[in-house]
Structures are given as C-alpha cells and as structure tokens.
Design a protein around this motif. Structure first.
Motif, PDB file in Angstrom:
ATOM      1  N   HIS A   1      79.577  19.562  22.536  1.00 60.24           N
ATOM      2  CA  HIS A   1      80.306  18.761  21.941  1.00 60.24           C
ATOM      3  C   HIS A   1      82.408  19.587  22.760  1.00 60.24           C
ATOM      4  N   GLU A   2      82.129  20.923  22.805  1.00 61.69           N
ATOM      5  CA  GLU A   2      83.523  21.226  23.532  1.00 61.69           C
ATOM      6  C   GLU A   2      83.560  20.655  25.310  1.00 61.69           C
TER       7      GLU A   2
ATOM      8  N   GLU B   1      87.442  13.832  18.383  1.00 62.34           N
ATOM      9  CA  GLU B   1      86.092  14.015  17.964  1.00 62.34           C
ATOM     10  C   GLU B   1      84.949  12.553  17.198  1.00 62.34           C
TER      11      GLU B   1
ATOM     12  N   GLU C   1      96.072  30.467  26.143  1.00 54.43           N
ATOM     13  CA  GLU C   1      94.753  29.968  26.307  1.00 54.43           C
ATOM     14  C   GLU C   1      94.806  29.301  28.187  1.00 54.43           C
TER      15      GLU C   1
ATOM     16  N   ARG D   1      92.886  31.757  29.380  1.00 59.82           N
ATOM     17  CA  ARG D   1      91.338  32.233  28.511  1.00 59.82           C
ATOM     18  C   ARG D   1      90.532  32.549  29.999  1.00 59.82           C
TER      19      ARG D   1
ATOM     20  N   SER E   1      87.376  34.104  28.190  1.00 55.63           N
ATOM     21  CA  SER E   1      86.074  34.327  27.563  1.00 55.63           C
ATOM     22  C   SER E   1      85.715  32.493  26.873  1.00 55.63           C
ATOM     23  N   ARG E   2      84.753  32.790  26.468  1.00 56.07           N
ATOM     24  CA  ARG E   2      84.332  31.444  25.592  1.00 56.07           C
ATOM     25  C   ARG E   2      84.667  30.952  24.912  1.00 56.07           C
ATOM     26  N   PRO E   3      85.526  29.685  24.693  1.00 57.13           N
ATOM     27  CA  PRO E   3      86.379  29.493  23.545  1.00 57.13           C
ATOM     28  C   PRO E   3      85.568  29.206  22.396  1.00 57.13           C
ATOM     29  N   PRO E   4      86.034  29.728  20.652  1.00 50.30           N
ATOM     30  CA  PRO E   4      85.260  29.652  19.746  1.00 50.30           C
ATOM     31  C   PRO E   4      84.792  28.099  19.573  1.00 50.30           C
ATOM     32  N   GLU E   5      83.986  28.508  19.084  1.00 47.96           N
ATOM     33  CA  GLU E   5      82.388  26.774  19.073  1.00 47.96           C
ATOM     34  C   GLU E   5      83.655  26.179  18.183  1.00 47.96           C
ATOM     35  N   THR E   6      83.577  24.590  18.287  1.00 46.04           N
ATOM     36  CA  THR E   6      84.207  23.267  17.572  1.00 46.04           C
ATOM     37  C   THR E   6      83.344  21.924  17.681  1.00 46.04           C
ATOM     38  N   GLY E   7      83.109  21.422  16.477  1.00 42.85           N
ATOM     39  CA  GLY E   7      82.562  21.183  16.479  1.00 42.85           C
ATOM     40  C   GLY E   7      81.335  20.214  15.129  1.00 42.85           C
ATOM     41  N   PRO E   8      81.071  19.438  15.213  1.00 41.43           N
ATOM     42  CA  PRO E   8      79.711  19.295  13.692  1.00 41.43           C
ATOM     43  C   PRO E   8      78.816  20.073  13.113  1.00 41.43           C
ATOM     44  N   LEU E   9      78.311  20.762  14.776  1.00 42.17           N
ATOM     45  CA  LEU E   9      77.439  21.738  14.564  1.00 42.17           C
ATOM     46  C   LEU E   9      77.558  23.243  14.654  1.00 42.17           C
TER      47      LEU E   9
ATOM     48  N   ARG F   1      80.832  24.139  13.454  1.00 45.85           N
ATOM     49  CA  ARG F   1      81.214  23.858  11.523  1.00 45.85           C
ATOM     50  C   ARG F   1      79.777  24.546  10.839  1.00 45.85           C
ATOM     51  N   LYS F   2      78.480  23.520  10.921  1.00 44.44           N
ATOM     52  CA  LYS F   2      77.358  23.405  10.190  1.00 44.44           C
ATOM     53  C   LYS F   2      77.206  25.096  10.000  1.00 44.44           C
TER      54      LYS F   2
END
Lengths: 602, 457, 323
Positions: free
Chosen positions: B198-199, B226, C305, C308, C310-318, C320-321
C-alpha cells in the motif's frame, strides 16, 4: 464626356468570368473576396470560442448533443470520458480561436476587404497602383486558408501552444523525422502548418501594404492633397506602414521556429537543451526569449493594425451620421501617427514577467502608458465630433457609437497592464483576456460591423436591412458586455487564462458562477451573430436598391455608381476640399461633397 | 415590414436552439450504463523483458511504435480481436465480459467481488477496497488520472500519446517500485508476481515520479491518495484477470492442447499451487487454474475468475504483511557519508550496475520492459530518482530490483549483505555531488579536470 | 472540488437570456422612441459600473494580501482604478449626454466646427501629465519588487547574490509540477547562489509542489524549468515570474500573515504561462507557518524523513487493522 485623366494606361478590363470574379485584378472584387473569406472564418473562429467557453464555464460537462451533431468533434473527444473534451483539445481550441480571429478575420477584413475596396475609391483612383500584386495578395491567402484548415485534420490536431507560440513548448522537436513534439500533443504537424500558414498571411499582408502605400502616395486624384484625405485612408496608410515594417521580423521568427521544428536548428533552444520526462533534447545554443522579442515586435503593432483602420472608418461614419464636421482632423491624424510610432517601442510590455531585465520593463512601461495619450486625444475628438450633432441612429452609427464607448473601456484597462507592478498581478490572467476582447471584439469588430453597414451599399448596390441590423445590434452590445466585462473581475481575482478546469483551485471557486454567466452569454452572443450573417447574405438578393449616395455623405466613393464600375469613376474627380464639410448650407442639402463647387447640384 | 417579421419569428427559434444545445448535454459522470472497454490492445507475451536494447530508438515510451520493435525481436504479440475467431466464439468473449462486469461493475459504481461471491468482498475489504472508497477513488481518478491512464487503466488516455515514458498500463498487475520481500520459492519455480505494498502505491502518488510525466498528488491529502490507490488496485486486478484469461485463451488458440495434456509441467503446477496455499493462506490448492482452458466452455470461466481474483487479493494482502527487511545502517547516523563506504559502493557499482547504467547512467542504452515499451536506465548523476530519494528507497531498489524492467536485485554477497547494500546506497547518494566523493572516485566518475562545481567557497 | 452542472434555474443561466430578450425589447422600443438607444447604452454602462462597484462586496476582488509589497501593489491598482474610473465616468457620461440630446433643438442646426486649438491642448496636456504621473509612481515599487528592495529603478535588476536571504530555494517547473529544493538554512551562505540552482548539494531538502516559509522571512526563489516556460504565480503574494528554459531567474518575497495567526496559512501556487495540455493542473501550495519555530520543526522533520534509512511506519488499511 471629357477624356478621363487616368493614372493607368492599361485598363485591365476583365473579359471572362474567371478574370472578372475569381482572378480579378479589380480592387473592388479583391476587397469583396477578402470580405467573404473573413466572414467564413468569423464563423469558424466564433465556433471555436464557444467551445472554449463551454469548457471553462462547465468544466465537467459533456458536449453531448454537440458531438452528436458534429462528427468532427466526435472523433476528437474521448468517448470514454463520457464526451468531455481533453485538456489538449482545449489548448487547440483557444489557440486556433485566437489565430483565426486575428490573422484570418480582423486583419484581412479591415485591411484586406475595406482597405482594398476603399482606398482607390476614396482617393479618386481608378484602381490600385499594382493590380496584379493586389490579386496575388489575395491568392497568397489561399495557401494559408488551406494550411490552417488542414491542420485540424493532421495527426495530433491543429496547433495548441497558444497563438503566441512560445518556445520551447512550441519549438521542441524530436529527432524522429516525424513532427511529433515531446512537449505537447498539439505542437506537431499541426503547428508546422500553423507556422507555414502564418508566413503566407504575412506575405499577403506585406504585398497589400506595399500596394496601399504606393497607391496613396502616387494615385490620388487631382486636388486630393494628403490633408484632404478621409481619416479612413490615413488610418489605412499608417497601418500599411506599420505592417511593412513589423512583418519582416515576424516572418523571420516564423522561419526560425519552422527550422527549429523541422530541420533541427536550435534558435530557441537554450544551450543546455531541455528535458521532457525521461528524454532530453540535445544541446541547443539559442534563447527562448528571442522568440518573444521577435514575436511581440510584430504582434504588438499588430494590435494597432487591428484597431487603427477601425478608428479611421468609425470617424468617417460618425461624421456622416451626426451631420457635423469632424472635430480636430489634424490632431486625429497626428495621434494615429503617434500610436503607430510609439507602437514600435512598447512590445516589451508583454514581457514584464518573462525574465527580461526589469530595468527594460521600466522603459517599456513609460512608453506604453504614454501610448494611452493619443488614444485619449482621439476619444475626446470623437466626443467633440458627436457633441451637438444631429444623430441618425442607423445600424452603422450605433455600431460606431459602441466602438467609441467600448474602446474607452479597452483603452483604460490597458493602463493597468502597462503599469509594471500592477501587471505582475494581471499578467496572463483573465484581465488581459478582457482587455484584448474589449479592443478586438467590442472595438474592432463593432467598427467592422459599422463599416459593413455603411459601405455595403457601395460594395453590392443594395442596402442591408436596417431593422435587422438594429435588431442585431441591441443584443450584441449587451451580450458582448455580459461576456467580456466579468473577465475583468476574474482577472482581479487572479484567474489565470487558458485554464481547462479552474474549479481545481480553491481561490477560483467563487468566480465559477461568473464563468458560467459568461458562457451562457457567449453562446447567446454567438447565436445573435447569425442575424448579421443572414443580413449580409440576404441583402445580396433582397436588399433595397442603393442609390449613389444613400447616406448623403461627402467622400469621393459616393460620387460613383453603386456598385462602381470597372475603373470606378466616370470622370476622374477634381477634389476641391476635405471630406468633412457638413453642417454647411450646401446647394441642396447640409453638406458639400469633395467635388462639388458651391452652388452645384449634388 | 415583411422582412423584419420573418426574422422576429426566427429569433426565438434560435433561442430555443441555444437552450436545447446546452440542456441536451449530459454531465460527465461515469454512470451505470458506461462500461469499461474490453481490452483491444495487443498482449505482449513476456515472462521477462528481452535483454536486448532496441538500437537507435531515440525516444522512450511511445507505445504506438514499440510493438513493431518487439515482433522484430521475436516477441509474441497476441491480438485480442482474434478472440472472436474459432474456437473462441463470441459467446466465450461475452462470458469474460460478463464476469468482469459482475466482479468489478462499472466505472460509475465500481466494486470488487460479485454479490454472489461474498468471500471476495471480505478479502477486498480487508485490503481497503470498500465500495465507498472505490467510489471516491473513481471520482478522483476520473478527474485527475484518466487523461493519461485511460478509463480502464490502459495507459493510453487522451493525453498519453506523446508522454515519455509512456503512462503505465495498469492492466498487467505489474508495478515497478515496490518494497515487498521476495517469496522464497524452490528453484525452477517462477517467482510470484512482485506485488506492491500500500505504501509503495501511495508514495508514487504522493511524490510523483521525478523524471517521468507523473506529477505529485500530495496536496490531495492522505485519505484521497488512499482512495486513488484503492481504485488503482481495482483497475489493476480487473485488467490482470482480463489479461490472463485472454493470454491463456489466445495461446491455447495457437499452440493447441499444450496446456491441456497432463504434462510434467502440469504436475509441477499443482505442486506450485500447494506452495501458494502456504504462503497465501489459500484454502483450495487442488483447484486447477487452467481447467477452464481445457474445457473451453463458459461456466469454468466463472469459476476461474473467482479463483483468480481470490488469489490476487491474497497476494496483495500477503505483500502488505511481508515487507522487505531493511538492515540497520552500519555507520553512525547524522554524519557525513564515510569515504570508505562510498569507495566500497563504487566498487560494487562497477561490478554489477554499469552494464545497464553505462557511464553512471549518463550513456545508458535503452531497454524493454515487461509492457513492451522502451525505458532508459536512470542517469544516476542527476540526483533524480523515480522511486524516491530517501536512502531507504534506494535500498529497496537495490535489494529488490525493479522486476518489470528487468532490473535485477543487486548481488550483495553473503558475508555482510546489509553493509554492502548501504555502501551502494551511500555511493549513489554521493554520486551526483562531486564534492561528496572521495577524490579517487571523483576522478573516475567526473574525470580529473573537473572543476569543483556546486561547492561554494 | 464542486461539480459544475448546467442549472437552468441559476441566475447564470436565465440572466443572459433575460438580457437578450431585454435587448430585443429595447430594439422594438426604438421603433417608437429614439431614446431607446440612449437607454441601451446607459443601462449597459451602468451595468458594468455596478458590477465593478458591487464585486468587492460579494467576494469577487483581489485575493488577500500576503507579502510585504502586496499592499503597495494594491494601492497602485486602486490609484489607477480611481483615475481611470474618473475618465470612464467622464467620457461615458459625455457620450450618454450626447445620446440623450441626440438632435439639436428645433430650429437650430449642427454647427460647422472643425476643431478648437485650446480644447485640444487641454485634453492633450491634462491626461498627458496624469499618465506620466501614473508611470513615474510605479517605478519605486517595481524596483523594490524586482530588485532586492532597492528603490532606484536603475538598480532594479536581477541580482546574483543571495545576500541576507533567510530562505534560499530553487523551484524547478516541469510538466506539470513544481520541484522545490531548499538550501539547508544552517549551512554557510553561498557566494554564488545562482550556481547552486544548477548544482544541488547533498544537504538540500527536496519537496514537490509545496513551498514552506514563515512570516517575515526573506525568501529568495531561484526559478528554473526543465522543459518549457512556466510562470510561478501566487495571487496572494502579488508575485508572478516566468521560468525560462536554460536560465535561472531569481525573485523574492517576504510573506506576511494577519497578526495572531496561529495555524499555518495555505495559499495556492498556479502556473500563469501556458505549458502544455495540463497547464491548469500545475497547482502547488505555499505554506506559511505561524512562526519561525514551527517552520524549523517542519524543516527538520522533513529533512529527517529525507534521510530515512529505516523502514517507514506502516500505513494503510491493513496496518490500521493490525495496530
């Protein structure tokens, strides 16, 4: 009948149909040819303008019925969008609208049609000084007509880089051998045709202007001194001089851009080249700003080429319909000359924000603001002319009055653009669109309408319908203001021009209702113009037969039959006075024509 | 005045015409009766882009020209128009069309998963492809993306013809800039398609792709991005299904029965599916995805479509759960790039990258990508990076490659791949800035006489 | 983003139609009453005057003032507006007066006047002086806008030095977005900033479509373009400057916001020179932070940023779940 004193030993008497009506060397036929081709292109340019307005007013609207009616559009508007035009198509519309209106309507109509028709008649000549050159000047328009019409149908469509065709958007070329441009879809073969077409127009205008200058200098009737010429002739003479000086740089610039596009030269490509996406041109060695200088060196005088003849003709028309002499004949001539002279040193005001040295901007601003002065003088003289006159509200007079009152707005709005700091805000916004339309539509075109109503009887021997003419005038005047005045307001709000969808911008959203208002007005305005077309073509057959002098005017042209025969005058006229002897006690009426001796019956 | 009267009656007629012209236009909405157009463009049969450069072709992109170049290189191009020929009757084609409609509906009201396949909807929702988000995405896509990417995501929108590189054809399910870890499959297996996370999609939308015509859409805000990303996936999955079915069908048409006989390859396929079941949490490994081709009858297309969408959705979900691991930076942070690291990176670069990025990309040859269009390996001295300029973005490109463009992942060795990766990243970061390079490297890159530009005294 | 629909009941649709019918009505009226033409001209001119006067009250006016020189520019605009307005009312008034008295009084005839030397002199000299005045009064502002605050128009040239600029950034236009590059404010000042525009440094901060600044900062922009001519236009700043291929065109501004603004202010950047099909889509944001501190916070965040590793923090629907 005494033997006519002719400037021409050769009479060019036409013998067959072709030489009389098609390849005619008679200035009147050539004028009429220019007249009709301009009307046809007016329709094309107007249709393009309406499409532009539809898109800006209703950016998300499908063209629906329009695409259904015109298969040409259907193939160019992506159906998968539900019939919305593409942004590229939109750029083509406004580019071709401007090009057609400027180079194929206003300039040919004013200088080609009226210049050809009127100059010999008004100065008492049997024809132009160079009749063959005159014929060529019309037939050199035809390659231009063909190129510009063909450009709509070539791969990529007609030119879409703005009528100003700024490099490198217009000139960037791939080395593929085809003319596709890496910069824009509508800058390929269509743009090449656009360049060629403009070159032909330029050559045609150049031939015409050489002819006009020579004719006015050499072929005047006995007694027709320079200071006895009507203002129309003065205006056309000054215009011709402007054209002959300004056109060569434009032609050169067009050739340079054509070479850039087709032959791989780099007149307008900067030394480092430019890059489009993943692809870069080779190194250049030129300068994009060069085009702007060359282009505006012509195109600013072109604005005066498009307004001066209208000014001259409107002066003559107003005099005839308020039965009063022209106020300030010589100041009028001097101010026209001043406009033309200053017109050559103000081109830089189109480039205040272009990256040109700002110190140059200061000089150009001074010259530009001062050019408003002769325009103001003319306006005041027109006012003094109609002051206390006995005004006849004919179609021609109404249009002439509209010219004067609207030229005031067009002239005054120019001062905003000339003032450098204020221009920073208004440059390339709708304010300039409003300004140019007040000068070209509400002034030049109204002038053209006035002149058409006024000289139509002389051209075709029949009068245009007065009722229809006035019915055309009232809504046209109101709707033209509805269409173009709100553009000033949009410009003040910072609305950039040439935007396909202004609703993308938050700061433009409040102005969208005005945009819709202007679009509806423009559509109605376009429809009302059909009245004029009907009038022009209908009157050819059903118009009232015209006498020699239907308006009781003074000019020499009214001394001949309507329409004048080949050779114009029965007897070469002997000019006794200037053309503005109205409100005098003439033998039978209130005026003295240029050839009447006092006491002679007109 | 008889003449005038006739014109007075004529005028209201003109007014009515004006009204009719204006009110007769429909809004540009993707309403329900507007359908995605069926695929008509050629299907490029490529598992891997040909490793040959198209000689002398000056302009990357230009999909209109490229097929000729491909066929000249022995690549098969399949024409979807021939699907209506026997043995694939029109009915067969219509069945595919109906399946696409039932699973993806129309541009005006997009969804993912037919109403009678609730399992798909559940998966789609998990991936964020809810109906409301797809609707919002479609609205934005129609306004901002369709001009280049086309209504079905075919990459030939109205503005696309002269863009270089050509806008992405989303209908193959391939994405270039991804940060997904590779599935470890036994040798001999074709790896899973490289699915983006997604990213990755949002990053491309947010920053644009510098060096292409894809602009940044950051100003829309995260929620809109999104929604667009969701709709792009919707288009992509739809296109991929269509692509795969047509591809299979047309290949079947040409190489009769090759896929039907139970060959050793077929056996392998079943093993392969078992494997998928473990990585993708797929319940039904025995179902033969190629069954439909054998039978050539329409009901199996329905089954196949459901299975295929199911599998693709799972692949996307798996990709999101399976990011490429980024090793810790082995040098101190917030310090100038260490010269030794840059030199080490330079050595790696010379060993592995210069074949394509000739002269550090300044004289790159053109290449083909999986779509059959022409691409140019990046000029790395320009400080312009399509996939993002953060060091971590560079690391992703190095460690994962750009699969659809035949850019392989770098071979970072076994001893300390993390350090080698970061060495290469450090070198790439320093490469556009001569003053950052150690003097010997600078001489190799920019020549000895290079005046030190950019660094002001 | 609102959708634009043809709404038959909206004033924008029926008003032009009403005007058309009104115009036809005036024509019919003119068959019986000659002063109908006076009415046509009067109503039209009154209409445009009314629109101009009313516009500021319905929000159709200049955008908010957002830079140190926007007030000056607006004052010059209003001055020209006032002077031209006077001339407009005077000349149009005279025309309307003539149209009202369209014929001489019964028993008299138009006078055969060919001109008047004194009148000509008056209406040459008076507008001439006014126009010259208008021109001269623009010069200091123009010099300040284009030079670096210097009032003499002779020194109003593009300077090459970035002296005393708080923020130095390159904006590179391309089809169709603005690529922005900031120079690290903590880095030592440059002797030749124009060179920096073409030779980026490793510490530069890259951004797209967003220009950040804070009130009172002297922001120097070095404008470049990759492909065709673009024009950097921020209506609130009263700033517009073309970008020329192959050249670096410097410009500057000092943003101002109303006192007490505690949130960031966002203004739109538009392209004002036709640059291809999607010219209308070159939209950017100018973000004015409430103060220097919050700008610096933004800057350091963005710079972090950008580097950067390192791996960026996760975003997106998954993501969030699972969170």
């Amino acid at each position: 009948m005494s033997a006519p004193v002719s400037h021409h030993t050769d009479d060019h008497a036409p013998s067959g149909f072709l030489s009389r009506y098609v390849f005619s060397k008679d200035h009147k036929v050539i004028g009429i040819q220019f007249f009709f081709s301009s009307i046809l292109f007016l329709l094309l340019g107007g249709a393009l303008a309406l499409l532009v307005r539809l898109q800006v007013g209703y950016p998300e609207q499908a063209l629906g019925l329009l695409t259904y009616c015109f298969p040409f559009l259907q193939s160019r508007i992506p159906a998968e969008w539900g019939g919305r035009m593409s942004p590229e198509f939109y750029t083509m519309l406004f580019t071709m609208h401007a090009s057609v209106m400027i180079f194929f309507v206003i300039i040919p109509w004013l200088t080609g049609a009226f210049g050809n028709f009127l100059i010999p008649l008004m100065i008492g000549a049997r024809d132009m000084a160079f009749p063959t050159l005159n014929m060529l000047s019309y037939w050199f328009m035809w390659p231009a007509f063909i190129c510009i019409c063909a450009s709509f149908f070539v791969d990529g469509g007609a030119s879409g880089v703005g009528w100003t065709a700024y490099p490198t958007l217009s000139s960037a070329a791939t080395a593929n051998g085809d003319w596709a441009s890496p910069a824009a879809r509508h800058a390929g073969a269509g743009h090449v045709l656009w360049l060629i077409s403009l070159m032909f127009v330029g050559v045609s205008s150049l031939m015409g202007s050489i002819n006009y200058i020579t004719t006015v200098i050499h072929c005047r009737a006995p007694g027709m001194s320079l200071w006895r010429m009507p203002l129309t002739v003065w205006a056309l003479l000054i215009t011709a001089i402007l054209q002959s000086v300004a056109l060569p740089p434009l032609t050169v610039a067009l050739i340079m851009q054509l070479l850039d596009k087709t032959a791989g030269t780099t007149f307008f490509l900067p030394p480092g080249g430019v890059g489009f996406g993943n692809w870069t041109t080779g190194p250049g060695g030129g300068q994009p700003l060069l085009w702007q200088h060359l282009f505006w060196f012509y195109s600013h005088p072109a604005v005066y080429i498009m307004i001066l003849p209208a000014m001259g003709m409107v002066s003559d028309i107003m005099v005839a319909f308020c039965r009063k002499p022209l106020f300030g004949y010589k100041p009028m001539v001097f101010s026209m000359a001043a406009i033309a002279g200053l017109g050559f040193i103000v081109w830089g005001h189109h480039m205040f924000q272009s990256g040109m040295d700002p110190r140059l901007g200061t000089g150009f601003m001074l010259a530009t603001i001062m050019i408003a002065l002769p325009s103001a003088i003319k306006t005041f003289n027109w006012l003094a002319t109609i002051w206390g006159g006995d005004i006849v509200f004919s179609s021609a007079m109404l249009n002439a009055l509209a010219f004067v009152s609207m030229f005031i707005i067009g002239g005054l709005s120019g001062i905003f653009m000339a003032a450098t700091p204020v221009d920073v805000v208004f440059h390339d916004t709708y304010f300039i669109v409003a300004h140019i339309h007040y000068v070209l539509f509400l002034s030049s075109l109204f002038g053209i309408y006035a002149a058409t109503y006024y000289w139509y009887p002389k051209m075709f021997g029949r009068c245009m319908s007065e009722n229809l003419g006035q019915l055309h005038f009232a809504p046209t005047f109101i709707l033209a203001n509805c269409t173009f005045y709100p553009m000033h307001i949009l410009g003040i709000g910072g609305h950039p021009r040439r935007y396909y969808d202004p609703t993308l911008y938050e700061f433009l959203l409040p102005f969208q209702s005005l945009n819709r208002f202007m679009t509806v007005s423009a559509v109605l305005l376009g429809l009302v113009q059909i009245l004029f077309i009907v009038n022009v073509f209908g009157s050819l057959f059903w118009g009232k037969k015209a006498s020699r002098n239907p308006w009781n005017s003074n000019g020499l042209e009214w001394d001949t039959p309507s329409p004048p025969p080949h050779g114009n005058f029965d007897v070469t006229p002997l000019v006794l006075r200037g053309p503005y002897e109205y409100a005098v006690t003439g033998p039978s009426s209130d005026h003295l024509t240029q050839t009447q001796t006092e006491g002679q019956q007109s | 005045m008889p003449q005038m009267q006739s014109n007075v009656t004529w005028f209201p007629a003109a007014l009515l015409m004006a009204l009719a012209t204006l009110s007769g236009c429909g809004r540009v909405e993707w309403n329900d009766d507007l359908e995605y157009p069926d695929r008509t463009s050629s299907i490029v049969v490529l598992d891997k882009p040909p490793d040959q450069a198209p000689p002398g072709f000056p302009l990357p992109g230009r999909p209109a020209v490229v097929p000729e170049w491909l066929t000249a290189r022995g690549v098969t191009l399949l024409n979807p128009a021939s699907m209506s020929e026997k043995p694939w009757s029109d009915n067969w084609k219509n069945t595919l069309h109906d399946e696409l409609i039932s699973h993806f509906a129309t541009p005006g009201k997009p969804r993912l998963g037919a109403p009678d396949a609730p399992a798909l909807t559940v998966l789609a929702n998990e991936l964020g492809l809810t109906e409301s988000k797809l609707a919002e995405g479609a609205r934005l896509y129609r306004r901002l993306c369709v001009q280049c990417h086309g209504m079905s995501g075919d990459g030939v929108g109205a503005s696309s013809a002269w863009l270089s590189p050509a806008p992405r054809d989303l209908r193959t399910g391939d994405f270039k800039f991804i940060s997904t870890a590779e599935h470890k499959l036994p040798s001999g297996f074709q790896p899973l398609k490289a699915r983006p996370r997604h990213e990755d999609l949002v990053r491309s939308l947010r920053s644009g792709l510098e060096g292409t015509s894809m602009p940044s859409f950051a100003l829309l805000g995260d929620e809109s991005l999104e929604a667009i990303a969701a709709y792009v996936l919707h288009l992509s999955i739809r296109g991929e299904l269509e692509f795969t079915v047509m591809n299979g069908a047309l290949r079947q048409d040409r190489e009769t029965l090759q896929l039907v006989t139970k060959s050793p390859e077929q056996e392998e396929l079943i093993r392969y599916k078992r494997l998928l079941s473990t990585t993708l949490e797929w319940e039904d490994p025995e179902a033969d995805v190629d069954d439909f081709v054998a039978k050539q009858s329409s009901p199996s297309i329905k089954a196949y479509a459901e299975k295929y969408i199911d599998r693709v959705l799972r692949e996307y979900i798996a990709a999101n759960k399976n990011p490429l691991p980024v090793p810790a930076y082995p040098y101190p942070e917030n310090q100038p790039l260490p010269a030794t690291s840059i030199t080490a990176g330079h050595t790696l670069f010379k060993a592995q990258c210069v074949n394509c990025h000739a002269d550090y990309g300044r004289q790159s040859d053109l290449r083909f990508d999986i779509w059959g269009s022409v691409v140019r390996p990046a000029n790395l001295t320009q400080s312009q990076y399509k996939g993002g300029r953060r060091p971590v973005d560079l690391y992703y490109r190095i460690a994962r490659g750009i699969p659809p463009c035949a850019m392989p992942k770098a071979n970072l060795g076994d001893t300390d791949p993390g350090r080698a990766g970061w060495d290469l990243v450090n070198f790439l970061q320093a490469l556009p800035h001569p003053d950052q390079l150690p003097s010997d490297v600078r001489e190799q890159v920019y020549g000895p006489s290079r005046i030190k530009l950019g660094a002001n005294p | 983003m609102t959708t634009q629909q043809i709404d038959l009941s909206e004033w924008t649709f029926w008003l032009p139609i009403a005007f058309t019918i009104f115009g036809i009505g005036l024509f019919i009226l003119s068959r019986f009453w000659t002063r109908a033409w006076f009415a046509t001209f009067t109503l039209t001119i009154a209409g445009v005057t009314a629109l101009t006067v009313a516009s500021p009250f319905v929000g159709w006016w200049l955008p908010a003032q957002g830079s140190s020189f926007s007030g000056e520019v607006d004052n010059l605009f209003l001055l020209i507006m006032f002077l031209t307005g006077l001339f407009f009312l005077l000349t149009e008034g005279l025309i309307l007066f003539v149209l009202w008295n369209h014929a001489p009084k019964p028993g008299t005839a138009p006078l055969p006047i060919h001109g008047d030397h004194r009148l000509e002199l008056i209406w040459t000299v008076v507008p001439g002086i006014l126009l010259a005045l208008i021109a001269v009064i623009q010069m200091p502002t123009w010099a300040r806008m284009k030079g670096q605050g210097n009032e003499s128009w002779l020194s109003a040239r593009y300077e090459s030095g970035g002296d005393k600029a708080d923020l130095l950034l390159t904006v590179q236009g391309r089809q169709w977005e603005w690529r922005v590059r900031y120079r690290d404010p903590s880095a030592p000042p440059l002797a030749r900033p124009l060179e920096w525009a073409t030779h980026p440094e490793a510490s530069d901060l890259h951004a797209v479509n967003e220009v950040h600044a804070y009130p009172g900062a002297k922001v120097r922009l070095l404008l470049r373009t990759q492909d065709v001519i673009h024009s950097f236009f921020v209506p609130e700043l009263r700033l517009k400057q073309d970008m020329l291929p192959g050249r670096t065109v410097p410009t500057w501004f000092i943003p101002t916001v109303p006192a007490g603004t505690s949130n960031e202010t966002r203004w739109e950047i538009a392209c004002a020179e036709l640059c291809g099909g999607n010219h209308y889509r070159m939209r950017g944001h100018l973000v004015i932070h409430p103060d220097k501190a919050s700008f610096e916070t933004w800057y350091s965040t963005a710079a972090r940023e950008q580097s950067r590793r390192s791996r960026p923090p996760e975003t997106g629907p998954l993501a969030r779940k699972t969170n």
